[in-house]
Design a protein around this motif. Structure first.
Motif, PDB file in Angstrom:
ATOM      1  N   VAL A  73       0.834  -1.213   0.000  1.00 35.23           N
ATOM      2  CA  VAL A  73       0.000   0.000   0.000  1.00 35.23           C
ATOM      3  C   VAL A  73       0.865   1.259   0.000  1.00 35.23           C
ATOM      4  O   VAL A  73       0.485   2.275  -0.585  1.00 35.23           O
ATOM      5  CB  VAL A  73      -0.983  -0.013   1.194  1.00 35.23           C
ATOM      6  N   ALA A  77       0.645   5.064  -4.172  1.00 38.29           N
ATOM      7  CA  ALA A  77       0.588   6.430  -4.689  1.00 38.29           C
ATOM      8  C   ALA A  77       1.420   6.532  -5.965  1.00 38.29           C
ATOM      9  O   ALA A  77       1.142   7.362  -6.834  1.00 38.29           O
ATOM     10  CB  ALA A  77       1.080   7.416  -3.638  1.00 38.29           C
ATOM     11  N   VAL A  84      -5.694   5.248  -5.213  1.00 40.63           N
ATOM     12  CA  VAL A  84      -5.624   6.034  -3.972  1.00 40.63           C
ATOM     13  C   VAL A  84      -6.607   7.200  -4.027  1.00 40.63           C
ATOM     14  O   VAL A  84      -7.396   7.409  -3.103  1.00 40.63           O
ATOM     15  CB  VAL A  84      -4.192   6.558  -3.731  1.00 40.63           C
ATOM     16  N   GLU A  85      -6.562   7.944  -5.133  1.00 40.85           N
ATOM     17  CA  GLU A  85      -7.445   9.124  -5.244  1.00 40.85           C
ATOM     18  C   GLU A  85      -8.912   8.741  -5.170  1.00 40.85           C
ATOM     19  O   GLU A  85      -9.715   9.424  -4.553  1.00 40.85           O
ATOM     20  CB  GLU A  85      -7.177   9.882  -6.554  1.00 40.85           C
ATOM     21  N   PHE A  87     -10.266   6.169  -3.643  1.00 43.96           N
ATOM     22  CA  PHE A  87     -10.664   5.805  -2.284  1.00 43.96           C
ATOM     23  C   PHE A  87     -10.781   7.032  -1.387  1.00 43.96           C
ATOM     24  O   PHE A  87     -11.626   7.086  -0.505  1.00 43.96           O
ATOM     25  CB  PHE A  87      -9.679   4.790  -1.685  1.00 43.96           C
ATOM     26  N   VAL A  88      -9.915   8.016  -1.635  1.00 48.25           N
ATOM     27  CA  VAL A  88      -9.991   9.228  -0.822  1.00 48.25           C
ATOM     28  C   VAL A  88     -11.258  10.015  -1.154  1.00 48.25           C
ATOM     29  O   VAL A  88     -12.010  10.408  -0.269  1.00 48.25           O
ATOM     30  CB  VAL A  88      -8.735  10.112  -1.025  1.00 48.25           C
ATOM     31  N   GLU A  89     -11.473  10.220  -2.443  1.00 46.96           N
ATOM     32  CA  GLU A  89     -12.626  11.026  -2.841  1.00 46.96           C
ATOM     33  C   GLU A  89     -13.948  10.391  -2.457  1.00 46.96           C
ATOM     34  O   GLU A  89     -14.878  11.083  -2.066  1.00 46.96           O
ATOM     35  CB  GLU A  89     -12.608  11.248  -4.355  1.00 46.96           C
ATOM     36  N   THR A  99      -8.490  -0.995   4.465  1.00 46.70           N
ATOM     37  CA  THR A  99      -8.260  -0.122   3.314  1.00 46.70           C
ATOM     38  C   THR A  99      -6.974  -0.412   2.554  1.00 46.70           C
ATOM     39  O   THR A  99      -6.996  -0.456   1.317  1.00 46.70           O
ATOM     40  CB  THR A  99      -8.334   1.354   3.751  1.00 46.70           C
ATOM     41  N   PRO A 100      -5.846  -0.627   3.215  1.00 50.67           N
ATOM     42  CA  PRO A 100      -4.652  -0.971   2.431  1.00 50.67           C
ATOM     43  C   PRO A 100      -4.882  -2.172   1.520  1.00 50.67           C
ATOM     44  O   PRO A 100      -4.539  -2.143   0.342  1.00 50.67           O
ATOM     45  CB  PRO A 100      -3.605  -1.267   3.519  1.00 50.67           C
ATOM     46  N   VAL A 103      -7.203  -1.211  -1.425  1.00 48.72           N
ATOM     47  CA  VAL A 103      -6.537  -0.378  -2.434  1.00 48.72           C
ATOM     48  C   VAL A 103      -5.606  -1.229  -3.290  1.00 48.72           C
ATOM     49  O   VAL A 103      -5.591  -1.119  -4.521  1.00 48.72           O
ATOM     50  CB  VAL A 103      -5.768   0.781  -1.767  1.00 48.72           C
TER      51      VAL A 103
ATOM     52  N   ALA C  26      -9.944  16.209  -0.795  1.00 49.31           N
ATOM     53  CA  ALA C  26      -9.895  15.578  -2.114  1.00 49.31           C
ATOM     54  C   ALA C  26     -10.754  16.406  -3.053  1.00 49.31           C
ATOM     55  O   ALA C  26     -11.839  16.856  -2.666  1.00 49.31           O
ATOM     56  CB  ALA C  26     -10.412  14.142  -2.050  1.00 49.31           C
ATOM     57  N   ARG C  29     -12.414  19.593  -1.796  1.00 37.23           N
ATOM     58  CA  ARG C  29     -13.381  19.697  -0.704  1.00 37.23           C
ATOM     59  C   ARG C  29     -12.919  18.833   0.472  1.00 37.23           C
ATOM     60  O   ARG C  29     -12.034  18.002   0.325  1.00 37.23           O
ATOM     61  CB  ARG C  29     -14.766  19.258  -1.165  1.00 37.23           C
ATOM     62  N   VAL C  31     -12.931  15.949   2.834  1.00 37.55           N
ATOM     63  CA  VAL C  31     -13.410  14.586   3.015  1.00 37.55           C
ATOM     64  C   VAL C  31     -13.029  14.197   4.438  1.00 37.55           C
ATOM     65  O   VAL C  31     -12.476  15.008   5.175  1.00 37.55           O
ATOM     66  CB  VAL C  31     -12.800  13.620   1.985  1.00 37.55           C
ATOM     67  N   ALA C  35      -8.824  10.168   5.521  1.00 38.36           N
ATOM     68  CA  ALA C  35      -8.987   9.433   4.263  1.00 38.36           C
ATOM     69  C   ALA C  35      -7.655   9.131   3.580  1.00 38.36           C
ATOM     70  O   ALA C  35      -7.364   7.988   3.218  1.00 38.36           O
ATOM     71  CB  ALA C  35      -9.908  10.194   3.317  1.00 38.36           C
ATOM     72  N   LYS C  38      -5.306   6.787   5.539  1.00 42.09           N
ATOM     73  CA  LYS C  38      -5.754   5.395   5.550  1.00 42.09           C
ATOM     74  C   LYS C  38      -5.573   4.747   4.180  1.00 42.09           C
ATOM     75  O   LYS C  38      -5.245   3.562   4.095  1.00 42.09           O
ATOM     76  CB  LYS C  38      -7.215   5.317   6.015  1.00 42.09           C
ATOM     77  N   ALA C  39      -5.747   5.499   3.118  1.00 47.08           N
ATOM     78  CA  ALA C  39      -5.622   4.929   1.779  1.00 47.08           C
ATOM     79  C   ALA C  39      -4.173   4.709   1.355  1.00 47.08           C
ATOM     80  O   ALA C  39      -3.921   4.029   0.363  1.00 47.08           O
ATOM     81  CB  ALA C  39      -6.327   5.835   0.762  1.00 47.08           C
ATOM     82  N   THR C  40      -3.240   5.280   2.095  1.00 46.04           N
ATOM     83  CA  THR C  40      -1.832   5.118   1.716  1.00 46.04           C
ATOM     84  C   THR C  40      -1.042   4.348   2.762  1.00 46.04           C
ATOM     85  O   THR C  40       0.184   4.259   2.683  1.00 46.04           O
ATOM     86  CB  THR C  40      -1.162   6.491   1.499  1.00 46.04           C
TER      87      THR C  40
END
Lengths: 165, 294, 762
Positions: A73, A77, A84-85, A87-89, A99-100, A103, C26, C29, C31, C35, C38-40
């Protein structure tokens, strides 16, 4: 044994017992983004990529990664920024412990996947107890859409029925 | 932070071998307590749970050609280390033996299929597995190699009991050959009423060579309902059956399949329920095979 | 960074460093704050925090459900490589005085002393230089037991003359039982008037009386429990781990180890899911004790299924329901008598009554002339039972909402119509005598029915169908369609007390400090949203972080659906206070429980199922959830609570069972305790019934413990609609349905009365 591999694009070497798991090897090296969960290959928290294949690193013996190209993970990026983007958005997480794995699994999913049933089938081995999966599925679909935009579609013949590129 | 060994330190750290040829593999396996692995999911699981303490690990992933899939004048030839994912998606497997493609596609989850292999699965011999009933019904043969030479076994000769095979400690499965007679249909159905990814409560595989609507050479195999997957020889009674007789014969064969079951009570179902389900799913698999519907 | 870098001073907080505001941003705006981390893989959880010099603890656990400990022989373990010590109750008691531990009833020792009362109970701990060394040595510890009669089910436990699990449970600190109660009673909760209820039922035109059963289950959080403790100067101890209520833990650890509360510091760390399972105080206190004994940090990390076999599980229940109505289908009276299996220790239950208040809610949503609820929790020699998402409600509501459907069938009235006639409306008085200014039961029920698929078509995407192995076509004789509905009403209490601090940064950003961990619900993000809104600033300028227990006075912890209301009210006050100071910080606010009346939330669910009549397989095609809401501060987080709850409810209805038998948990890991996957989950439809009146300055209604509650009844009602068979035992496995179908005759007709699946709702 001495393991030589590439991890997240960089050379990686470690002295490990022959029966060490890839998960423990990575976490001992400070890559704690990959999580330990069930330790029986069911939950998906430990998902990493080995030569583009998603594997349960808790069961994957480190020696089998000799010479392999491993991505965790922490490298997403770079390798799969669209995942990654997305999941964030879409906020495809709550507690974030799965989450890792989500992704990384989405990063390994075939670029042409564009329907919800296909996504759910591919991600059936990545459990989530919090979100009810809705935002995760939406993030995955959006990740693939972004990937297609960035890199173009690939031939249908170049991916397997598993949905992997 | 040091990396923990998964096995007991008192067993000593096993040696990890990555042989490049079968001969090197046999040499490594000659040591007492040496264990072979391909994808390593079964071995990794057993070692991690402390149920296996090998003196040596012999990883077969580096032997070239062991994972290839080929069609040699008819039969499919599957390398022992071909992954389940590749079997599930290979168009030649899908065409010649759809039951095998379906079985391979059903195992576990995406990650399991990405690394688990046909040879490894067969060597593990868990009665709940998907591949054995499919391969049994397809009349597959397993090629086994060792320092003393090669031999060929039927599935029911290879898998001889609960989690036990006929393999000597220094023998390896090298290939699985699946006949592909023209006009043969096959299907694999697994009954997972709970979570989709779980082991099946029961599973069935059926094949039929059908020409002009008439079946010949019908086979049926059942998994998850006994210590090993088993063939139902009564299926051959369907050979030549047409018209109104078929439904009744199918029901008879399904009942025979249930009679041959020897299931246990477990989390997936009681023995009594599994026996009932063998009959139901055998009937469905045969019906699907004979009518050709998907 | 090791917390032990400078042992001469108090260990620094292991808090995340200040992040740039892009952390929760993101597409321009705001979030959720966590976020990106956790996603990275940046977010560090309890097992990710490196603690240098830590010993690893492996627990030796009882293999007997009830036995005297004759001897513990640790000689072989002590000689094993890498082992530093083996600790038993003797060492703990000698150092700390033998105090028992618990969240309310202090009936559990840190390590079993003289006796074991459940398979899995900690008997000894091996401390080793590595985890594997400790675990391997733990297998070498030899414990000799002398068996005692097991007490394996709650009903049997409460029979006269049953073997005692505890000799004199009334003597425990916090116990709510007396010497005249049955010695295996943990607690008894009584509401209403049983005589009045029986009397009204006796005169009712239609009455249904039935008994329902639910299994033990597990919260199913995916992050295994893990605690690290290290000694502090002057005899104190710090803890970092999977702790949902840090201040409560501090209190109990201090009491049990006979330390002043300020000597125990609980550090901040996010949790990987909780659902009620990470409030235990015994294991983290044991970890703290070990660290003090060893004079070094100690990590206790659960694995190999210990979360499922040795922490705490949801109470299995046997619930008897008697419900009656008049000829027009107006509900008259409800009598509920539940017996819950509380397991070997009450220590894991947090509230003063030591009972499960969710059961009280099953009489809340309807107008009733009389009602009676009796809830008894029994000691048994099995895994201790604790809290799981709306404790007591899933079990009780399954029973009551199933019984209401059975009553509707008996009365010949459509089940949704019967509910509609009696569900609370604005200004109604409930069975407890409380008048609800707002009670939107009818609107919520109607919304669910309106938004359920009009006719679940075979083409309706069923995520489970891969097309290859399962017939995608759900038409055909063997599939029977059915629809069921269920309702749940739950109060949102006025904002609870808490404390928060604001630290303004020189660059114009704000740091809001909270006393609560982020367990996944998005509480930190909601706090950010509410604070930014109160101050009129961009939420991306606000950072939220949890501090250690030393950093803020108090908070009762995550749970009881109190966080959103409590935290949003507190940060609003924080913003007001900051403005009052003229923009000079830092500012701290301690709130006390507000005196305003509670608000009432309704949740209605419609389940559409297909049952395979030849195998009993139940496929939940769609689950439609209507939630009665007020202000929704973060729609995505709110949506995930509803979705996640619905999927958890589906798991309870159809899949999950810890399979406790013979005192043992047989579903000992996630491969056997199956929680729903992305492919298993039914299609979810959600409708929010907006415009409600919430609590607090932010006008909120709780949503965390709502949508997981009515699901089991909705599915059971749908299965009854589909097959004519009433199942009263969860989970609704194919096998259970199969045998019920066979007993009823395979060609079972649907019950007299209207089928929900036919015709549009009124």
């Amino acid at each position: 044994m001495r393991l030589h591999a590439r991890v997240n694009g960089a050379a990686f070497e470690a002295d490990v017992p022959a029966t060490a798991s890839l998960l423990d090897t990575l976490r001992a090296a400070g890559l704690t983004g990959t999580k330990e969960g069930c330790r029986v290959g069911v939950c998906g928290l430990c998902t990493v990529l080995v030569d583009d294949r998603p594997v349960s690193s808790c069961l994957f013996l480190a020696g089998c990664a000799e010479g392999a190209d491993v991505w965790t993970v922490e490298g997403m990026a770079t390798r799969a920024p669209w995942a990654v983007e997305a999941f964030v958005e879409h906020e495809g997480m709550q507690c974030g412990i799965c989450t890792p794995g989500q992704v990384v699994a989405v990063a390994s999913m075939d670029r042409d996947i564009a329907t919800e049933p296909e996504v759910r089938r591919y991600l059936s081995g990545n459990l989530c107890r919090c979100t009810g999966y809705g935002t995760i599925v939406e993030a995955a679909l959006d990740a693939k859409r972004r990937e297609r935009e960035a890199l173009g579609h690939i031939d249908a013949g170049n991916h397997d029925a598993e949905g992997r590129a | 932070m040091t990396v923990d060994a998964l096995s007991a330190p008192s067993a000593g750290d096993p040696v990890f071998h990555a042989p490049r040829t079968l001969e090197e593999a046999f040499d490594a396996l000659a040591e007492d307590g040496a264990v072979a692995l391909a994808g390593g999911t079964s071995v990794g699981l057993l070692v991690g749970q402390g149920l296996l303490a090998p003196t040596a690990l012999v990883w077969l992933g580096r032997i070239p050609g062991l994972g290839s899939v080929g069609v040699a004048e008819g039969p499919l030839s599957l390398g022992a280390t071909a992954t389940l994912a590749s079997l599930a998606s290979d168009p030649r497997v899908r065409t010649a033996a759809p039951a095998l493609a379906d079985a391979a596609a059903a195992v576990g989850n995406t990650r399991v299929r990405a690394v688990a292999t046909a040879g490894g699965a067969l060597a593990h011999a868990d009665p709940r597995q998907d591949l054995p009933p499919a391969l049994l019904a397809l009349d597959a043969r397993v090629e086994v190699a060792g320092p003393r030479g090669r031999r060929e076994l039927r599935i029911d000769e290879l898998v001889c009991g609960f989690m036990s095979t006929d393999l000597a400690p220094d023998e390896l499965i090298t290939a699985v050959r699946v006949p592909a007679p023209p006009g043969r249909r096959s299907c694999y159905l697994r009954f997972t009423p709970g979570s989709d990814d779980d082991y099946p409560t029961v599973s069935v595989a059926a094949t039929a060579v059908v020409s002009d609507g008439t079946p010949s050479t019908v086979t049926l195999a059942v998994g998850g309902a006994g210590p090993v997957a088993y063939l139902v020889p009564e299926a051959q009674e369907l050979s030549g059956a047409t018209g109104a007789r078929v439904a009744g014969l199918v029901a008879d064969v399904a009942e025979a399949a249930a009679r041959r079951a020897d299931p246990v009570d477990d989390r997936l179902g009681s023995a009594a329920y599994k026996r009932r389900m063998v009959a139901v799913w055998a009937r469905r698999a045969l019906g699907r095979c004979l009518t050709g519907e998907r | 960074m090791s917390p032990l870098e400078a042992p001469e001073r108090a260990a620094p907080q292991v808090a995340a460093p200040a992040r740039p505001s892009s952390a929760g941003t993101a597409a321009g705006r705001a979030v959720r704050v966590d976020a990106r981390d956790k996603a990275t893989g940046v977010t560090r959880y309890s097992a990710d925090v490196e603690v240098e010099g830590a010993l690893h603890a492996a627990v030796v656990r009882s293999t007997r459900s009830h036995a005297d400990i004759v001897s513990v022989d640790a000689r072989a373990a002590l000689e094993a490589p890498g082992v530093t010590a083996v600790v038993t109750a003797a060492e703990i008691d000698a150092r700390f005085g033998g105090e028992l531990c618990g969240r309310r009833v202090r009936d559990m020792p840190l390590l079993a002393s003289g006796k074991v009362r459940f398979i899995g109970e900690p008997v000894a701990v091996v401390l080793g230089e590595t985890r594997r060394a400790a675990e391997d040595a733990a297998a070498l510890v030899d414990v000799e037991y002398r068996g005692l009669p097991p007490v394996l089910d709650a009903l049997g436990a409460l029979e006269p003359g049953a073997a005692r699990v505890h000799e004199e449970p009334w003597r425990y600190d916090g116990a709510v039982v007396t010497e005249s109660d049955h010695p295996n009673l943990q607690s008894e909760l009584v509401e209403g008037d049983q005589d009045a209820a029986r009397s009204v039922l006796a005169g009712a035109a239609h009455v249904v009386k039935a008994r329902y059963r639910t299994p033990s289950g597990h919260q199913g959080y995916l992050e295994p429990q893990c605690w690290t403790a290290w000694p502090l100067p002057a005899g104190g101890v710090a803890l970092l781990g999977t702790v949902k209520a840090p201040y409560r833990l501090r209190e109990q650890t201090a009491r049990t180890l006979r330390l002043p509360p300020e000597a125990v510091e609980v550090q901040p760390v996010p949790l990987g899911g909780d659902f009620g399972g990470k409030g235990g105080v015994v294991d983290p206190t044991l970890c703290a004790a070990l660290a003090i004994l060893a004079g070094r940090p100690v990590r206790l990390a659960l694995r190999a299924g210990e979360d499922f076999t040795a922490t705490d599980a949801r109470h299995p229940a046997v619930v008897e329901v008697e419900v009656g109505c008049d000829d027009e289908g107006r509900l008259l009276a409800l009598r509920v008598d539940a017996v819950f299996d509380g397991g070997a220790y009450a220590a894991v239950k947090p509230i003063p009554s030591v009972n499960l208040h969710g059961i009280a809610e099953c009489a809340l949503g309807y107008r009733l002339d009389a009602f009676s609820i009796r809830s008894r929790i029994a000691y048994t020699t099995t895994l201790p039972k604790g809290h799981m998402r709306a404790p007591g409600a899933p079990q009780a509501v399954f029973a009551v909402e199933s019984a209401i459907d059975e009553l509707a069938a008996a009365a010949g009235i459509p089940a949704h119509e019967l509910r509609r006639r009696s569900v609370l409306r604005d200004g109604d008085r409930d069975a407890y005598g409380h008048v609800w200014e707002e009670a939107r039961g009818v609107q919520t029920l109607d919304a669910a029915l309106e938004h359920a698929p009009r006719d679940p078509a075979p083409g309706d995407p069923a995520p489970v169908d891969a097309g290859m192995l399962r017939p995608g076509d759900l038409s055909g004789a063997r599939w029977r369609r059915g629809r069921g509905v269920a309702l749940y009403a739950r109060p949102t209490a006025a904002p609870a007390s808490t404390s928060v601090r604001l630290v303004p940064e020189a660059d114009g950003r704000f740091v809001v400090e909270l006393p609560l961990p982020e367990t996944g619900t998005g509480s930190h993000s909601v706090a950010r949203e509410a604070f930014a809104d109160a101050l009129g600033v961009d939420p991306r300028l606000v950072e939220v972080r949890q501090v250690s227990t030393g950093g803020l006075p108090y908070d009762p912890g995550v749970g009881a659906s109190r966080v959103t209301a409590g935290v949003t009210a507190a940060v609003r006050q924080l913003a007001d206070r900051w403005r009052e100071t003229g923009g000079v910080g830092p500012v701290e606010v301690e709130t006390s429980a507000a005196g305003e009346p509670p608000a009432l939330s309704f949740c209605a669910q419609v389940a559409d199922v297909a049952v395979d009549a030849e195998t009993g397989e139940v496929r939940v095609l769609a689950l439609t959830t209507a939630v009665d809401v007020a202000a929704v501060l973060r729609p995505t987080a709110h949506r995930m609570q509803v979705d996640g709850g619905a999927v958890m409810g589906y798991g309870f209805a159809c899949l999950e069972d810890l399979l406790e038998a013979d005192g043992q948990v047989w579903a000992a890991n996630l491969a056997e305790f199956r929680i729903p996957t992305a492919a298993d989950a039914p299609v979810l439809r959600t409708v929010l019934v907006e415009g409600g009146r919430g609590v607090g300055p932010c006008n909120v209604k709780a949503v965390g413990e709502l949508s997981n509650v009515p699901t089991a009844a909705a599915v059971a009602n749908a299965v009854a609609d589909a097959t004519g068979c009433r199942l009263r035992h969860l989970p609704l496995t194919a096998e259970r349905v199969y045998w019920a179908l066979e007993e009823a005759g395979a060609a079972a007709t649907t019950p007299a009365g209207h089928r929900l699946g036919e015709g549009a709702p009124a």
